[in-house]
Scaffold this motif. Structure first.
Motif, PDB file in Angstrom:
ATOM      1  N   VAL A   1      33.512  29.862  35.267  1.00  0.00           N
ATOM      2  CA  VAL A   1      34.558  29.151  36.003  1.00  0.00           C
ATOM      3  C   VAL A   1      34.048  28.587  37.326  1.00  0.00           C
ATOM      4  CG1 VAL A   1      36.381  30.506  34.921  1.00  0.00           C
ATOM      5  CG2 VAL A   1      35.430  31.267  37.096  1.00  0.00           C
ATOM      6  N   GLU A   2      32.911  29.106  37.821  1.00  0.00           N
ATOM      7  CA  GLU A   2      32.360  28.623  39.082  1.00  0.00           C
ATOM      8  C   GLU A   2      31.218  27.629  38.879  1.00  0.00           C
ATOM      9  OE1 GLU A   2      31.256  32.060  41.289  1.00  0.00           O
ATOM     10  OE2 GLU A   2      33.324  32.769  41.534  1.00  0.00           O
ATOM     11  N   ARG A   3      31.011  27.219  37.653  1.00  0.00           N
ATOM     12  CA  ARG A   3      29.924  26.288  37.361  1.00  0.00           C
ATOM     13  C   ARG A   3      30.150  24.951  38.061  1.00  0.00           C
ATOM     14  NH1 ARG A   3      27.512  25.211  31.297  1.00  0.00           N
ATOM     15  NH2 ARG A   3      26.091  23.499  31.813  1.00  0.00           N
ATOM     16  N   GLN A   4      29.105  24.433  38.677  1.00  0.00           N
ATOM     17  CA  GLN A   4      29.201  23.188  39.418  1.00  0.00           C
ATOM     18  C   GLN A   4      29.234  21.982  38.480  1.00  0.00           C
ATOM     19  OE1 GLN A   4      29.513  22.960  42.866  1.00  0.00           O
ATOM     20  NE2 GLN A   4      29.786  25.173  42.649  1.00  0.00           N
ATOM     21  N   GLY A   5      30.043  20.980  38.837  1.00  0.00           N
ATOM     22  CA  GLY A   5      30.061  19.730  38.100  1.00  0.00           C
ATOM     23  C   GLY A   5      31.005  19.673  36.923  1.00  0.00           C
ATOM     24  N   VAL A   6      31.607  20.804  36.568  1.00  0.00           N
ATOM     25  CA  VAL A   6      32.576  20.832  35.475  1.00  0.00           C
ATOM     26  C   VAL A   6      33.760  21.702  35.886  1.00  0.00           C
ATOM     27  CG1 VAL A   6      30.832  20.500  33.674  1.00  0.00           C
ATOM     28  CG2 VAL A   6      31.487  22.815  34.340  1.00  0.00           C
ATOM     29  N   ASP A   7      34.871  21.489  35.223  1.00  0.00           N
ATOM     30  CA  ASP A   7      36.066  22.299  35.452  1.00  0.00           C
ATOM     31  C   ASP A   7      36.336  23.138  34.211  1.00  0.00           C
ATOM     32  OD1 ASP A   7      36.638  21.097  37.992  1.00  0.00           O
ATOM     33  OD2 ASP A   7      37.410  19.356  36.919  1.00  0.00           O
ATOM     34  N   VAL A   8      36.574  24.422  34.408  1.00  0.00           N
ATOM     35  CA  VAL A   8      36.863  25.340  33.308  1.00  0.00           C
ATOM     36  C   VAL A   8      38.088  26.173  33.677  1.00  0.00           C
ATOM     37  CG1 VAL A   8      36.033  27.261  31.896  1.00  0.00           C
ATOM     38  CG2 VAL A   8      34.435  25.470  32.632  1.00  0.00           C
ATOM     39  N   ALA A   9      39.074  26.174  32.815  1.00  0.00           N
ATOM     40  CA  ALA A   9      40.272  26.989  33.000  1.00  0.00           C
ATOM     41  C   ALA A   9      40.370  27.985  31.854  1.00  0.00           C
ATOM     42  CB  ALA A   9      41.519  26.114  33.046  1.00  0.00           C
ATOM     43  N   ILE A  10      40.769  29.211  32.188  1.00  0.00           N
ATOM     44  CA  ILE A  10      40.838  30.280  31.188  1.00  0.00           C
ATOM     45  C   ILE A  10      42.175  31.005  31.315  1.00  0.00           C
ATOM     46  CG2 ILE A  10      39.816  32.431  30.344  1.00  0.00           C
ATOM     47  CD1 ILE A  10      37.169  31.545  31.599  1.00  0.00           C
ATOM     48  N   ALA A  11      42.787  31.293  30.172  1.00  0.00           N
ATOM     49  CA  ALA A  11      43.955  32.171  30.110  1.00  0.00           C
ATOM     50  C   ALA A  11      43.738  33.146  28.962  1.00  0.00           C
ATOM     51  CB  ALA A  11      45.239  31.377  29.904  1.00  0.00           C
ATOM     52  N   TYR A  12      43.775  34.438  29.276  1.00  0.00           N
ATOM     53  CA  TYR A  12      43.550  35.479  28.258  1.00  0.00           C
ATOM     54  C   TYR A  12      44.632  36.535  28.396  1.00  0.00           C
ATOM     55  CZ  TYR A  12      41.743  40.081  26.799  1.00  0.00           C
ATOM     56  OH  TYR A  12      41.612  41.340  26.267  1.00  0.00           O
ATOM     57  N   ARG A  13      45.207  36.933  27.270  1.00  0.00           N
ATOM     58  CA  ARG A  13      46.195  38.009  27.263  1.00  0.00           C
ATOM     59  C   ARG A  13      46.025  38.849  26.010  1.00  0.00           C
ATOM     60  NH1 ARG A  13      50.484  38.749  30.172  1.00  0.00           N
ATOM     61  NH2 ARG A  13      50.574  36.560  30.836  1.00  0.00           N
ATOM     62  N   ASN A  14      45.858  40.151  26.200  1.00  0.00           N
ATOM     63  CA  ASN A  14      45.774  41.084  25.087  1.00  0.00           C
ATOM     64  C   ASN A  14      47.175  41.618  24.814  1.00  0.00           C
ATOM     65  OD1 ASN A  14      45.442  43.648  23.606  1.00  0.00           O
ATOM     66  ND2 ASN A  14      43.254  43.291  23.912  1.00  0.00           N
ATOM     67  N   LEU A  15      47.706  41.340  23.635  1.00  0.00           N
ATOM     68  CA  LEU A  15      49.081  41.690  23.330  1.00  0.00           C
ATOM     69  C   LEU A  15      49.266  43.169  23.026  1.00  0.00           C
ATOM     70  CD1 LEU A  15      50.166  38.613  21.208  1.00  0.00           C
ATOM     71  CD2 LEU A  15      50.195  38.948  23.675  1.00  0.00           C
ATOM     72  N   GLY A  16      48.172  43.877  22.819  1.00  0.00           N
ATOM     73  CA  GLY A  16      48.271  45.306  22.562  1.00  0.00           C
ATOM     74  C   GLY A  16      48.224  46.140  23.825  1.00  0.00           C
ATOM     75  N   THR A  17      47.362  45.773  24.761  1.00  0.00           N
ATOM     76  CA  THR A  17      47.158  46.573  25.967  1.00  0.00           C
ATOM     77  C   THR A  17      47.765  45.958  27.219  1.00  0.00           C
ATOM     78  OG1 THR A  17      45.087  45.481  26.573  1.00  0.00           O
ATOM     79  CG2 THR A  17      44.947  47.325  25.001  1.00  0.00           C
ATOM     80  N   GLY A  18      48.064  44.670  27.166  1.00  0.00           N
ATOM     81  CA  GLY A  18      48.573  44.002  28.352  1.00  0.00           C
ATOM     82  C   GLY A  18      47.482  43.495  29.278  1.00  0.00           C
ATOM     83  N   ALA A  19      46.217  43.754  28.951  1.00  0.00           N
ATOM     84  CA  ALA A  19      45.115  43.264  29.778  1.00  0.00           C
ATOM     85  C   ALA A  19      45.142  41.739  29.798  1.00  0.00           C
ATOM     86  CB  ALA A  19      43.780  43.758  29.219  1.00  0.00           C
ATOM     87  N   SER A  20      44.803  41.157  30.942  1.00  0.00           N
ATOM     88  CA  SER A  20      44.838  39.709  31.045  1.00  0.00           C
ATOM     89  C   SER A  20      43.831  39.216  32.066  1.00  0.00           C
ATOM     90  CB  SER A  20      46.248  39.226  31.437  1.00  0.00           C
ATOM     91  OG  SER A  20      46.596  39.701  32.719  1.00  0.00           O
ATOM     92  N   TYR A  21      43.487  37.950  31.948  1.00  0.00           N
ATOM     93  CA  TYR A  21      42.598  37.290  32.908  1.00  0.00           C
ATOM     94  C   TYR A  21      43.015  35.831  32.980  1.00  0.00           C
ATOM     95  CZ  TYR A  21      38.421  35.184  34.952  1.00  0.00           C
ATOM     96  OH  TYR A  21      37.566  34.471  35.754  1.00  0.00           O
TER      97      TYR A  21
END
Length: 347
Positions: A43-63
């Motif tokens: 996500v911090e790579r220079q010159g490009v844009d990267v967006a991430i959405a992560y959700r674990n439906l079993g544990t609730g973990a997310s990023y």
């Protein structure tokens, strides 16, 4: 004492700015490794844009990182179009067996002037052979998703209306994604009238499908089955174990490469992963980046036993190239050059 007081506001400002730029992560107990540390280089790579959405439906973990950043939606907009169509089926307004006339002339969203699509720029050039005849609604939906058919997409948007997809998204809490029009509308593109997506809104849509309850059980299962039939698997599925069921929709135009998926680890609850990118000049590098993000999430996910029956079997996800001739179930056998699942040019 005066020095300390004068520095305090500056320190608070620095801390606030530093925290604002950090992606958010929520880990369940027992999660292996540090997901944020693994994903930060992407996500911090220079010159490009990267967006991430992560959700674990079993544990609730997310990023989440840059999850509210708008991107050109490319073909990811076909996901809410499919969902709106099945909503209409559930309401009795449409039938999956309903015949739809296939034609290749549409009106620009910008000024209502006519335009046509080029089969060479379509992931499903095969469908153009049906111009002048009809195809069942369900077949066109399937083509729109698994082969990213632009022709099927424009026909279906005309049938259901882009506003119906917008209304559905808003009802689910996806407030930023916009579906204004069909694809390959060059005049609309030049006027800035584009479909847009955020990683967060795509995660909301896929989470609704993964959890069920929004649609009838039959429609929900049918949509997931269609998404599992995706023929273009160079991104999120590429580095995951063969045979892992993955329901996903890709999107590609020049400099824009996305994938949005529900991943079903065997014996576990599914998780949702969306990766949007902008600025890669080489599509292969974009695909590799998304695949590496997917692998990092897979390796660091917290396990969550599936309370119900095991995940359904699914054929191995293998990369399908331009020469692929494998037809989805129920399709006529395609002609030469199965095409790439992408909107080329203007999008």
């Amino acid at each position: 004492m005066r020095t300390i007081l004068s520095l305090t506001p500056l320190c608070l400002l620095v801390l606030a700015c530093a925290s604002a730029g950090q992606p958010r992560e929520s880990r369940a107990s027992g999660e292996p490794g540090n997901l944020a540390a693994a994903l930060e280089p992407f996500v911090e790579r220079q010159g490009v844009d990267v967006a991430i959405a992560y959700r674990n439906l079993g544990t609730g973990a997310s990023y989440f990182s840059h999850e509210d950043e708008p991107f050109h939606a490319a073909s990811t907009m076909k996901l809410p179009v499919m969902m709106a169509l099945f909503q209409a089926v559930d309401a009795g307004e449409l039938r999956l067996s309903e015949p739809l006339a296939v034609r290749n002339q549409f009106q620009s969203f910008a000024d209502a002037s006519p335009f046509t699509l080029d089969p060479k720029d379509d992931g499903d050039p095969d469908l153009y052979q049906a111009v002048g005849s009809t195809r069942p609604l369900e077949e066109l939906i399937r083509r729109m998703i698994v082969r990213s058919s632009n022709l099927a997409t424009n026909l279906l948007i005309e049938r259901i209306g882009a506003s119906r997809a917008m209304d559905l998204m808003r009802s689910l809490g996806a407030y930023q994604m916009k579906v204004l029009r069909g694809v390959e509308d060059e005049k609309a593109f030049k006027a800035g009238l584009n479909n847009t997506a955020t990683a967060k809104d795509l995660e909301i849509l896929l989470t609704a499908l993964a959890r069920g309850g929004t649609f009838s059980a039959a429609s929900n299962a049918r949509m997931i089955e269609i998404l599992k039939g995706q023929e273009f698997n160079e991104k999120i599925p590429a580095y995951l174990p063969k045979g892992t069921p993955i329901a996903h929709k890709t999107g590609d135009i020049t400099g824009i490469h996305h994938d949005a998926a529900i991943v079903f680890p065997p014996g576990e609850q599914p998780y949702v992963l969306v990766v949007l990118t902008r600025g890669f000049q080489d599509e292969k590098k974009a695909n590799q980046t998304i695949a590496e993000i997917s692998r990092a999430v897979w390796q660091r996910r917290p396990s969550s036993p599936r309370p119900s029956s095991p995940a359904p079997s699914h054929p191995p996800h293998r990369e399908k190239r331009e020469t692929s001739k494998t037809a989805p179930t129920g399709f006529p056998s395609p002609g030469e050059g199965g095409g790439r699942g992408r909107e080329r040019g203007q999008g």
